[in-house]
Motif scaffolding. Structure first.
Motif, mmCIF file in Angstrom:
data_model
loop_
_atom_site.group_PDB
_atom_site.id
_atom_site.type_symbol
_atom_site.label_atom_id
_atom_site.label_comp_id
_atom_site.label_asym_id
_atom_site.label_seq_id
_atom_site.Cartn_x
_atom_site.Cartn_y
_atom_site.Cartn_z
ATOM 1 N N LYS A 617 0.843 -1.295 -0.137
ATOM 2 C CA LYS A 617 -0.080 0.047 0.061
ATOM 3 C C LYS A 617 0.991 1.471 0.301
ATOM 4 O O LYS A 617 0.587 2.253 -0.004
ATOM 5 N N LEU A 618 2.153 1.299 -0.082
ATOM 6 C CA LEU A 618 3.046 2.471 -0.653
ATOM 7 C C LEU A 618 2.319 3.196 0.880
ATOM 8 O O LEU A 618 2.665 4.910 1.170
ATOM 9 N N TYR A 619 2.891 2.508 2.645
ATOM 10 C CA TYR A 619 2.900 3.049 3.637
ATOM 11 C C TYR A 619 4.297 3.745 4.065
ATOM 12 O O TYR A 619 4.759 2.448 4.447
ATOM 13 N N ASP A 620 4.596 4.216 4.096
ATOM 14 C CA ASP A 620 5.552 4.605 5.001
ATOM 15 C C ASP A 620 5.798 5.968 5.815
ATOM 16 O O ASP A 620 7.135 6.570 6.006
ATOM 17 N N ASP A 621 4.920 6.615 6.449
ATOM 18 C CA ASP A 621 4.928 7.566 7.225
ATOM 19 C C ASP A 621 5.466 7.516 8.668
ATOM 20 O O ASP A 621 3.976 7.399 9.421
ATOM 21 N N PHE A 622 6.178 6.539 8.778
ATOM 22 C CA PHE A 622 6.262 6.446 10.349
ATOM 23 C C PHE A 622 6.364 7.727 11.472
ATOM 24 O O PHE A 622 6.029 7.481 12.281
ATOM 25 N N ASN A 647 -6.424 3.398 18.652
ATOM 26 C CA ASN A 647 -6.907 4.607 18.096
ATOM 27 C C ASN A 647 -5.859 5.216 17.560
ATOM 28 O O ASN A 647 -6.122 5.812 16.232
ATOM 29 N N ILE A 648 -4.816 5.327 17.901
ATOM 30 C CA ILE A 648 -3.961 5.877 16.669
ATOM 31 C C ILE A 648 -3.789 5.239 15.719
ATOM 32 O O ILE A 648 -3.709 5.518 14.763
ATOM 33 N N CYS A 649 -3.675 3.748 16.181
ATOM 34 C CA CYS A 649 -3.598 3.129 14.603
ATOM 35 C C CYS A 649 -4.683 2.904 13.615
ATOM 36 O O CYS A 649 -5.019 3.248 12.117
ATOM 37 N N GLU A 650 -5.655 3.096 14.417
ATOM 38 C CA GLU A 650 -7.092 3.388 13.719
ATOM 39 C C GLU A 650 -7.020 4.970 12.666
ATOM 40 O O GLU A 650 -7.735 5.477 11.671
ATOM 41 N N SER A 651 -6.714 6.255 13.345
ATOM 42 C CA SER A 651 -6.765 7.672 12.546
ATOM 43 C C SER A 651 -5.551 7.573 11.652
ATOM 44 O O SER A 651 -5.840 8.308 10.301
ATOM 45 N N ALA A 652 -4.625 6.968 12.219
ATOM 46 C CA ALA A 652 -3.187 6.432 10.513
ATOM 47 C C ALA A 652 -3.868 5.964 9.491
ATOM 48 O O ALA A 652 -2.859 5.778 8.599
ATOM 49 N N ARG A 653 -5.185 4.774 9.627
ATOM 50 C CA ARG A 653 -5.088 4.214 8.466
ATOM 51 C C ARG A 653 -4.440 3.493 7.937
ATOM 52 O O ARG A 653 -3.726 3.476 7.401
ATOM 53 N N LEU A 654 -3.545 2.090 8.562
ATOM 54 C CA LEU A 654 -3.036 1.599 8.549
ATOM 55 C C LEU A 654 -3.354 0.507 7.561
ATOM 56 O O LEU A 654 -4.664 0.006 8.074
ATOM 57 N N PHE A 679 6.438 -2.317 18.396
ATOM 58 C CA PHE A 679 6.324 -2.008 18.069
ATOM 59 C C PHE A 679 6.045 -1.337 16.553
ATOM 60 O O PHE A 679 5.756 -2.113 15.688
ATOM 61 N N LEU A 680 6.266 -0.401 16.491
ATOM 62 C CA LEU A 680 6.642 0.825 15.485
ATOM 63 C C LEU A 680 8.182 0.177 14.530
ATOM 64 O O LEU A 680 8.236 0.346 13.301
ATOM 65 N N ALA A 681 9.105 -0.174 15.422
ATOM 66 C CA ALA A 681 10.466 -0.527 14.763
ATOM 67 C C ALA A 681 9.998 -2.152 13.986
ATOM 68 O O ALA A 681 10.447 -2.130 12.785
ATOM 69 N N GLY A 682 9.328 -2.395 13.948
ATOM 70 C CA GLY A 682 8.175 -4.205 13.553
ATOM 71 C C GLY A 682 7.645 -4.077 13.109
ATOM 72 O O GLY A 682 8.593 -4.838 11.349
ATOM 73 N N LEU A 683 6.876 -2.567 12.918
ATOM 74 C CA LEU A 683 6.341 -2.277 11.419
ATOM 75 C C LEU A 683 7.003 -1.450 10.298
ATOM 76 O O LEU A 683 7.004 -1.669 9.115
ATOM 77 N N VAL A 686 10.521 0.259 5.841
ATOM 78 C CA VAL A 686 11.944 0.545 4.796
ATOM 79 C C VAL A 686 13.527 0.567 6.276
ATOM 80 O O VAL A 686 13.909 0.287 5.638
ATOM 81 N N GLU A 687 13.605 0.674 7.366
ATOM 82 C CA GLU A 687 14.418 0.459 8.337
ATOM 83 C C GLU A 687 14.947 -0.634 8.457
ATOM 84 O O GLU A 687 16.014 -1.087 9.094
ATOM 85 N N HIS A 688 13.915 -1.152 8.755
ATOM 86 C CA HIS A 688 14.285 -2.781 9.194
ATOM 87 C C HIS A 688 12.778 -3.351 8.502
ATOM 88 O O HIS A 688 12.665 -4.185 8.113
ATOM 89 N N PRO A 689 13.631 -4.085 7.408
ATOM 90 C CA PRO A 689 12.122 -4.636 6.325
ATOM 91 C C PRO A 689 13.110 -6.396 7.031
ATOM 92 O O PRO A 689 13.418 -6.553 7.401
ATOM 93 N N ALA A 690 12.230 -6.843 6.880
ATOM 94 C CA ALA A 690 12.059 -8.112 7.535
ATOM 95 C C ALA A 690 11.897 -9.285 6.102
ATOM 96 O O ALA A 690 12.210 -9.019 4.978
ATOM 97 N N SER A 691 12.315 -10.379 6.539
ATOM 98 C CA SER A 691 12.026 -11.671 5.202
ATOM 99 C C SER A 691 11.296 -11.939 4.188
ATOM 100 O O SER A 691 10.211 -12.158 4.804
ATOM 101 N N PRO A 692 11.077 -12.231 3.260
ATOM 102 C CA PRO A 692 9.528 -11.796 2.401
ATOM 103 C C PRO A 692 8.865 -13.365 3.016
ATOM 104 O O PRO A 692 9.461 -14.256 3.775
#
Length: 737
Positions: A617-622, A647-654, A679-683, A686-692
């Motif tokens: 979804k091209l979301y990178d506004d961390f 509520n914060i995650c819903e307002s940010a529309r993750l 939680f934010l570091a795992g999501l 861009v900075e902490h990419p996970a394996s496929p």
């Protein structure tokens, strides 16, 4: 002997070691003319000029240590002397007090004010430095000029000091001043005759000072509940009255209590207007001005001089009346209200407290003058008519104007976004129907329920909404009845429960990790998840079943590892008929389970699935997401409540599914809240990419994350700890058989 010549190197330097070289200003312009104004000022560097004598700035001895100025050392310290001076015409002794301020050697003289003395009194000499009498008028009074039993001349008036207060005595004694004995006051014939003389005013007006009563009892009203029987209508009920007694001016006001049951009776706004109420009202109407407190006589009427009046001290023609006071009003007493017999039946709490403190009364038994009210008949509600919901139909029975049924707002705010999710199977005779899998979500904020059917490959069943969100009634209830129908609550949902929804029967076979954890944390609300109650049931089983349990566990673990599989543990408890349901067995297995697999593996896979969804979804506004969490963390401890994080995650529309988001918040939740930094570091892909991720993992956590999480907890059960806790037995002790 010849002196050395005044040449450099042959004379001493007088300025050697000197640091101050400032020069005082001695001349100034006064009215445009240059004049010498600094005769008392020193020379260069503060040294006196030739022939100049410097005055001492303070007569007080210098204390040891750091020097403190007098204005600070003697701040708020005043010496007080009792004194008097004489007046010749007429001869009298006038007493006064002399105040001396050591901080700046100022003096103040005050004479006590005597009423009707005819002389200016008060402050005779304002505070300032007073010079000594001539020829020493260039000097000022200091503390050593004052002593008891001696005279002081202040501006040509001689004051005799007679005594001083204890502080002044101690102060002067510390300075080394030897105080004299106190001096007596001379006889004052004028003052003694003035005190003995009775002063009568020239105009003997009566003074009635009611200000004290007004200030003491303003806004204080005694309230009595009374009744009056109308003699003209013996069949009528007693009329209820409220008597108000105003303490500030002893006036009485009476109101009549009107109600809807007395419709048709004519009643006035006030039964008695506020006024003083006489005990014995006169037979005829009083003359105008007859009830006034004072009478004025017209002495003189002249066109040039105007009217002259005077007060009538003899009260000629005044009518003496006895009015009701607060001491005359008591419970059970009568009040004559202009010929009407009013009986006092009760009073309020303030009135009782007033009579306790003022008159010491303790008996406040009310007078019963009317029959107790008949109980209202129970309101019978009509049966449900089938239109709309039962709540809407019931609200039409409480009033003509329809109102929306009220909901519990506090419960809605406390339990908003809390959803219990269960996996269910449809119970049917058809084999294909039994293969269908459903997800039942129960919303605690308003006790509503929704059912969603999961899709399966090659089954012909598409994933769709089976029942939209709403409250579900329990089966076996009459449709058209007066009482509200019973609905499913959160306590009715547990693993192993059977729900009848829309003509179908569903069996709850599983629950997600969040639901199980929430029910265990709120065990006081969910009895099926209360570990203490479950253990109590096991402790109450008969001894023969306890022996069977131990024998089965011993045979199932030949190596004596103390562990047994969950399926074997469940089958044992269900076959022995210990009175436990599937949910209780599941909770017991979770409480005594051995964690063989690390939960970190599931967290890594879930974060990888979440990063894949954010990347697609091209979301990178961390950065904005981090600022939103920091704003809700005033203590900066890296923790926020779960509801706030949701509520914060819903307002940010993750762009993450609700199932996956709830599961992730559960993984990062502890006793203090959500660890939003981890939680934010795992999501952050861009900075902490996970394996496929694999497609199976996406289906597992995106679609079935909430219904498959409970499978991971069904691991081996540590039955040795269970035996020790329940039966006080050890797994190492072998049965001889």
């Amino acid at each position: 002997m010849s002196s050395l010549p005044f040449l450099p190197g042959n004379s001493f330097n007088v300025h050697l070691g000197k640091e101050r070289f400032h020069k005082s200003q001695h001349f100034s312009l006064v009215e445009g003319l240059p004049k010498l104004v600094g005769l008392e000022k020193p020379g260069i560097g503060g040294e006196p000029l030739p022939g100049q004598k410097m005055r001492a700035r303070s007569v007080y001895p210098r204390t040891e240590g750091t020097h403190v100025p007098s204005w600070l050392a003697f701040d708020k310290q005043v010496l007080c002397f009792e004194a008097y001076f004489r007046e010749d015409e007429p001869y009298q002794i006038r007493k006064c007090k002399i105040y001396f301020y050591p901080e700046d050697d100022t003096i103040k003289v005050v004479e006590p004010v005597c009423k009707n003395s005819g002389m200016p009194q008060g402050t005779l000499i304002h505070r300032h430095r007073i010079p000594l009498p001539p020829p020493n008028d260039d000097q000022f009074y200091q503390v050593f000029h004052f002593n008891i039993n001696q005279q002081v001349v202040l501006y040509c008036r001689t004051f005799t000091l007679t005594d001083c207060d204890p502080f002044t005595r101690r102060f002067l004694t510390r300075l080394g001043v030897r105080l004299n004995n106190p001096a007596p006051l001379p006889d004052d014939l004028y003052s003694r005759q003035r005190e003995q003389k009775v002063m009568s005013p020239l105009h003997p007006y009566e003074k009635s000072n009611k200000l004290r009563q007004f200030l003491d009892h303003d806004h204080q009203v005694l309230r009595f509940y009374c009744f009056w029987n109308d003699q003209e209508d013996p069949s009528a009920e007693p009329r209820e009255l409220v008597l108000h007694y105003f303490l500030l001016d002893d006036t009485i006001q009476i109101h009549e209590v009107t109600s809807s049951t007395k419709a048709g009776r004519k009643s006035a706004a006030k039964f008695l207007q506020r006024r003083k109420l006489p005990k014995n009202p006169p037979a005829q109407v009083e003359q105008l001005g007859g009830d006034t407190e004072s009478i004025l006589l017209n002495v003189l009427t002249s066109d040039g001089l105007g009217n002259r009046f005077m007060a009538d001290r003899l009260q000629t023609g005044a009518v003496k009346q006895d009015f009701y006071k607060d001491c005359d009003l008591r419970i059970g007493g009568e009040v004559n209200v202009w010929g009407r017999r009013v009986i006092i039946a009760d009073c309020d709490e303030f009135t009782k407290q007033y009579y306790r403190s003022r008159y010491g009364m303790e008996d406040f038994t009310p007078v019963q003058y009317k029959m107790p009210p008949t109980p209202k008949p129970a309101k019978t509600l009509p049966p449900y008519n089938g239109f709309g919901s039962e709540e809407d139909s019931l609200s039409s029975c409480y009033g003509i104007q329809l109102r929306r049924p009220k909901k519990n707002l506090q419960t809605f705010l406390e339990k908003d976004s809390i959803v219990l999710t269960f996996q269910a199977k449809m119970m049917s005779d058809d084999a294909d129907e039994r293969k269908r899998t459903f997800v039942i979500s129960f919303y605690l904020c308003d006790d509503t329920m929704s059912v969603y059917e999961l899709s399966k490959k090659n089954s012909g069943m598409l994933g769709r909404k089976f029942l939209r969100r709403g409250d579900v009634k329990k089966p076996g209830q009459e449709l058209f009845k007066s009482k509200p129908s019973e609905r499913y609550t959160a306590q009715d949902l547990y693993v192993g429960a059977a729900l009848h929804i829309s003509g179908h029967t569903f069996m709850l076979v599983n629950a997600d990790e969040y639901t199980l954890k929430y029910m265990e944390q709120h065990a006081e609300e969910f009895s099926k998840a209360n570990t203490g109650n479950i253990l109590s049931k096991l402790r109450s089983v008969p001894e023969d079943k306890k022996s069977e349990i131990k024998k089965f566990l011993t045979l199932s673990d030949p190596n004596n590892t103390g562990l047994i599989s969950y399926e074997s543990f469940r089958n044992m408890l269900m076959n022995l008929d210990c009175g436990l349901v599937d949910h209780e067995v599941l909770v017991l297995g979770r409480a005594f389970s051995e964690q063989q697999q690390s939960e970190e593996e599931d967290v890594v896979v879930m974060l990888a699935v979440a990063q894949d969804a954010l990347r697609r979804k091209l979301y990178d506004d961390f950065h904005s997401l981090t600022l939103a969490f920091l704003k809700q963390d005033p203590h900066k401890n890296g923790r926020v409540p779960r509801k706030m994080a949701w509520n914060i995650c819903e307002s940010a529309r993750l762009p993450i599914s609700e199932n996956l988001l709830r599961s992730l918040l559960t993984k990062f939740e502890d006793a203090d809240g959500i660890d939003y930094q981890a939680f934010l570091a795992g999501l952050n892909w861009v900075e902490h990419p996970a394996s496929p991720v694999k497609y199976e993992d996406i289906l597992r956590f995106e679609v079935n994350a909430r219904v498959d999480a409970g499978e991971a907890v069904r691991r081996n059960v540590n039955y040795s700890a269970l035996l020790q806790d329940v039966f006080n037995l050890s797994s190492s002790s072998r049965d001889p058989e």
